[in-house]
Design a protein around this motif. Structure first.
Motif, PDB file in Angstrom:
ATOM      1  N   TYR A 177       0.840  -1.205   0.000  1.00 54.40           N
ATOM      2  CA  TYR A 177       0.000   0.000   0.000  1.00 54.40           C
ATOM      3  C   TYR A 177       0.874   1.253   0.000  1.00 54.40           C
ATOM      4  CZ  TYR A 177      -3.381   3.436   1.874  1.00 54.40           C
ATOM      5  OH  TYR A 177      -4.174   4.539   2.072  1.00 54.40           O
ATOM      6  N   VAL A 178       1.835   1.314   0.923  1.00 49.28           N
ATOM      7  CA  VAL A 178       2.671   2.514   1.085  1.00 49.28           C
ATOM      8  C   VAL A 178       3.495   2.767  -0.181  1.00 49.28           C
ATOM      9  CG1 VAL A 178       4.667   3.439   2.347  1.00 49.28           C
ATOM     10  CG2 VAL A 178       2.746   2.453   3.604  1.00 49.28           C
ATOM     11  N   GLU A 179       4.029   1.707  -0.793  1.00 50.24           N
ATOM     12  CA  GLU A 179       4.804   1.883  -2.025  1.00 50.24           C
ATOM     13  C   GLU A 179       3.940   2.496  -3.124  1.00 50.24           C
ATOM     14  OE1 GLU A 179       6.796  -1.692  -3.211  1.00 50.24           O
ATOM     15  OE2 GLU A 179       7.878  -1.880  -1.310  1.00 50.24           O
ATOM     16  N   LYS A 180       2.704   2.021  -3.239  1.00 50.94           N
ATOM     17  CA  LYS A 180       1.789   2.584  -4.239  1.00 50.94           C
ATOM     18  C   LYS A 180       1.460   4.037  -3.911  1.00 50.94           C
ATOM     19  CE  LYS A 180      -0.474  -1.731  -5.670  1.00 50.94           C
ATOM     20  NZ  LYS A 180      -0.263  -1.601  -7.135  1.00 50.94           N
ATOM     21  N   LYS A 181       1.254   4.318  -2.621  1.00 50.82           N
ATOM     22  CA  LYS A 181       0.935   5.693  -2.197  1.00 50.82           C
ATOM     23  C   LYS A 181       2.067   6.646  -2.559  1.00 50.82           C
ATOM     24  CE  LYS A 181       0.924   8.708   1.712  1.00 50.82           C
ATOM     25  NZ  LYS A 181       1.389   8.922   3.074  1.00 50.82           N
ATOM     26  N   LEU A 182       3.329   6.233  -2.267  1.00 51.28           N
ATOM     27  CA  LEU A 182       4.483   7.099  -2.533  1.00 51.28           C
ATOM     28  C   LEU A 182       4.712   7.279  -4.038  1.00 51.28           C
ATOM     29  CD1 LEU A 182       6.976   5.855   0.218  1.00 51.28           C
ATOM     30  CD2 LEU A 182       5.586   7.934   0.247  1.00 51.28           C
ATOM     31  N   ARG A 183       4.267   6.287  -4.828  1.00 53.46           N
ATOM     32  CA  ARG A 183       4.361   6.423  -6.294  1.00 53.46           C
ATOM     33  C   ARG A 183       3.138   7.134  -6.868  1.00 53.46           C
ATOM     34  NH1 ARG A 183       6.156   0.810  -6.146  1.00 53.46           N
ATOM     35  NH2 ARG A 183       4.083   0.194  -6.882  1.00 53.46           N
ATOM     36  N   ARG A 184       2.242   7.543  -5.964  1.00 54.85           N
ATOM     37  CA  ARG A 184       0.990   8.240  -6.337  1.00 54.85           C
ATOM     38  C   ARG A 184       0.108   7.380  -7.244  1.00 54.85           C
ATOM     39  NH1 ARG A 184       1.391  13.293  -4.387  1.00 54.85           N
ATOM     40  NH2 ARG A 184       3.460  14.199  -4.115  1.00 54.85           N
ATOM     41  N   GLU A 185       0.114   6.069  -6.981  1.00 52.51           N
ATOM     42  CA  GLU A 185      -0.782   5.161  -7.716  1.00 52.51           C
ATOM     43  C   GLU A 185      -2.115   5.096  -6.986  1.00 52.51           C
ATOM     44  OE1 GLU A 185       0.851   1.299  -8.506  1.00 52.51           O
ATOM     45  OE2 GLU A 185       2.812   2.120  -9.047  1.00 52.51           O
TER      46      GLU A 185
END
Length: 706
Positions: A177-185
């Motif tokens: 989740y956090v990786e997607k959030k930081l990539r603005r996905e």
């Protein structure tokens, strides 16, 4: 979904503009403090609800799920739990009664067939309750019927969310989740965490405790909320039990324990300890840690005498720990059980010395263990605590007795059943331990039956491991006893929360000035520190909080990627063909690393047909649940002379392939740079290739493929 919204933070409690929310809350039967803690979740913010055990966190989450399903287009709710039994409990007790008429709800655990097409289940359902591992498996599985994307979910509820740290399954999911959030996905689901205590993460000072709470918030991408305006109502709804320290003086004399220590000293002398080895005090956890390392050292340097003596010393140390907590006869029996098969499996002079030492002292040990003059004073104190609650003819009394190990729960049950005074007081006891495989585990059905009988009054005392501390739907208790336990402040708070009846008692039975008393007092301080740390986090400005959370998340993602790279490098250190597997007991080489293959990302099997000559087959392995592609066969043991060390068990894969499934902890690894040991397969220093069923069939049945 938004973490927080600065403008929305200014909306006072009770002035929400969502149509019909107040009347719906009233109809739903929420207390005012529950209404307060769900407000931000109802606005779509990611939140962690912090309420004590018995405070109604799950009911609050059901309400949030209900409003979410009513107000969100294409809503899809997934509820994650960390223990299998909680799947059915949350479904049956909480979500189904309130949502089952209007929405399609599906409970999924490792024991249900739905896990095999989980992607389709999520697609076709409104709300799914499952263990975290099932969702994580679905996130990384590429098969269409099994795969799930986080974007398929609109609300993710995480029960007991304080477990979202380090390499837990919860944290693996949230790292995606956090990786997607930081990539603005986007889109990403709204997060709702539930906890009775995030704890301090081992911190003893406020600054470090605040860092821990912030880390949990960062891992869950959520703000932590608690009741501010309705604390008195919460206190009334969840009263704190009356806490007592039931302290006993230390044994004046302990001839049984002294005799065990004398025998351990003889082993120390026999093994000729290396000069750089300093073993700490016998009968402590520290000593256990020392001899575990000593056994590993013996294996690594090819010194079987050192390794075996260390293994036996660990058993003596276990007996001392049992003697400190339970009856002397319980300690004696633990040694007796260990040695019962050892005389038949002796390989060399070391084994004959160790077995002979026990046999020569067995009569004396039994005689000392049966001398009631020196019995453990804690048992007498525990008896008086139980009689104080149950001995007044109160048919309504219910209690939970928490103990450390599954073995200790069985010993305590035996003591209660055979104690005439406790039986006359009407105590009807049963064991409640974690589910699993093995003689001391319980099945899911046995767990459910025990809790049902406890609720119906057929039982009035549960003797439990930590399984009853967290999450289980157990009725209000008059008495909670913590016996021989060294745990953290989270476990203490959860255990205390089980004593919810009016004027209930929370008893700590411990030796004066002993480890348990000191730990309990430390936990009281840490519980208070947790509250201060949460308050400090809640008082941070929104800007500072969001900045800190993003900083921690970025750091965690980078650290995780570095760790993963190192793991891959570690697993590629040696070619599989350059590694030999040795029996950990007799040190005989029995397999090559290249013989090992990974089946379904779960089972490490030896595919070399010649491996069969190294083991003998034992009794059948019985598992309560069934599996999609495999079934258990029989145990396998080393057949080198008298060795007989159990290595694992055979599995039948796709009804055709009979494969030996190995536990790496029962082997040593001979590498080009020397010998080593690992506890788990994930730590081996070579790459294990995936098992090919097609290749296996071609190799095993070549005539069919001509």
């Amino acid at each position: 979904m938004v973490l927080v919204d600065e403008e929305k933070l200014k909306i006072p409690h009770g002035s929400l503009q969502l149509p019909g929310v107040k009347c719906r809350m009233a109809d739903f039967g929420l207390y005012s403090y529950q209404e307060e803690v769900v407000e931000r979740a109802l606005r779509g913010e990611n939140t962690i609800i912090w309420l004590p055990t018995g405070g109604g966190k799950t009911r609050a989450a059901v309400y949030v799920a209900k409003r979410h399903l009513e107000t969100t287009q294409k809503a899809k709710v997934v509820v994650l739990v960390n223990k299998v039994h909680l799947v059915d409990q949350h479904y049956t007790k909480e979500f189904k009664p309130h949502l089952g008429y209007d929405y399609k709800l599906v409970p999924v655990s490792g024991e249900s067939e739905e896990k095999d097409f989980f992607g389709k289940v999520v697609q076709d359902s409104d709300l799914v309750i499952c263990t975290a591992q099932i969702l994580y498996n679905a996130l990384i599985n590429t098969e269409e019927t099994k795969h799930v994307e986080l974007s398929d979910i609109t609300l993710l509820i995480i029960d007991e969310c304080h477990h979202t740290h380090k390499e837990s399954v919860y944290n693996k999911i949230m790292r995606c989740y956090v990786e997607k959030k930081l990539r603005r996905e986007h889109p990403l689901p709204q997060i709702l965490g539930l906890t009775a205590s995030p704890g301090t993460g081992g911190a003893k000072i406020l600054e470090k405790a605040v860092e821990h709470v912030l880390q949990i918030c960062a891992n869950l991408d959520s703000a932590i909320v608690s009741t501010k305006n309705y604390a008195p109502e919460l206190k009334k709804k969840v009263p704190r039990p009356i806490k007592t320290f039931d302290i006993v003086e230390k044994r004046h004399e302990d001839p049984f324990g002294d005799h065990l220590k004398w025998m351990m000293q003889l082993i120390h002398e026999y093994m000729n300890l290396p000069p750089d080895v300093k073993l700490r005090e016998c009968g402590t956890q520290e000593y256990e840690a020392d001899v575990v390392i000593l056994e590993q050292r013996g294996v690594i340097v090819n010194n079987r005498l050192l390794a075996q003596c260390a293994l036996h010393l660990r058993q003596y140390n276990d007996a001392l720990l049992i003697n400190d907590t339970l009856r002397m006869m319980d300690a004696y029996r633990s040694l007796e059980e260990f040695y019962i098969t050892k005389s038949d499996t002796a390989i060399d002079g070391t084994d004959f010395f160790l077995v002979g030492l026990f046999q020569e002292n067995q009569v004396e040990l039994r005689k000392l263990a049966m001398d009631s003059h020196y019995e453990n004073p804690k048992m007498g104190k525990l008896e008086s605590v139980l009689l104080n609650q149950f001995g007044h003819g109160s048919k309504e009394s219910r209690g939970i007795l928490f103990s450390k190990t599954r073995k200790s729960t069985h010993c305590l049950k035996d003591w209660v059943v055979n104690n005439r005074t406790l039986q006359q007081a009407g105590i009807k006891a049963a064991i409640l331990t974690g589910a699993g495989n093995g003689i001391t585990y319980m099945t899911q059905n046995e767990q459910a039956d025990t809790i049902r009988n406890f609720r119906q009054g057929k039982l009035n005392l549960l003797i439990s491991t930590s399984v009853a501390e967290e999450g289980l739907d157990i009725p209000e208790c008059n008495l909670v006893v913590r016996y021989g336990l060294l745990t953290n402040e989270i476990a203490q708070q959860q255990a205390s929360g089980r004593a919810r009846a009016r004027d209930s008692q929370y008893s700590v039975v411990a030796v004066k000035g002993g480890r348990e008393e000191r730990r309990e007092l430390t936990n009281e301080y840490l519980e208070e520190l947790t509250g201060k740390a949460i308050a400090q986090v809640q008082d941070m400005s929104l800007r500072e909080f969001c900045r800190k959370i993003t900083e921690l998340q970025t750091e965690a993602v980078v650290t995780s990627k570095v760790a993963e790279t190192r793991k891959i490098e570690k697993r590629s250190r040696y070619a599989a063909s350059s590694i030999q597997l040795l029996c950990r007991n007799c040190f005989k080489p029995v397999a090559s690393g290249s013989d090992i293959k990974l089946v379904d990302n779960a089972h490490y099997v030896n595919v070399n047909p010649d491996f069969k000559r190294h083991y003998r087959v034992g009794g059948p392995v019985i598992l309560e649940r069934s599996f999609e592609d495999w079934e258990p066969g029989c145990t396998i043991n080393c057949n080198n002379g008298n060795c007989n060390l159990q290595w694992g068990f055979e599995i039948k894969y796709k009804k055709i392939a009979l494969l030996p499934n190995l536990a790496i902890k029962n082997f040593a690894l001979e590498t080009p740079d020397g010998r080593t040991t690992v506890k788990k397969w994930k730590d081996v220093l070579f790459t294990v290739e995936d098992f090919s069923f097609e290749q296996y069939c071609q190799d095993t049945f070549p005539d069919l493929f001509d």
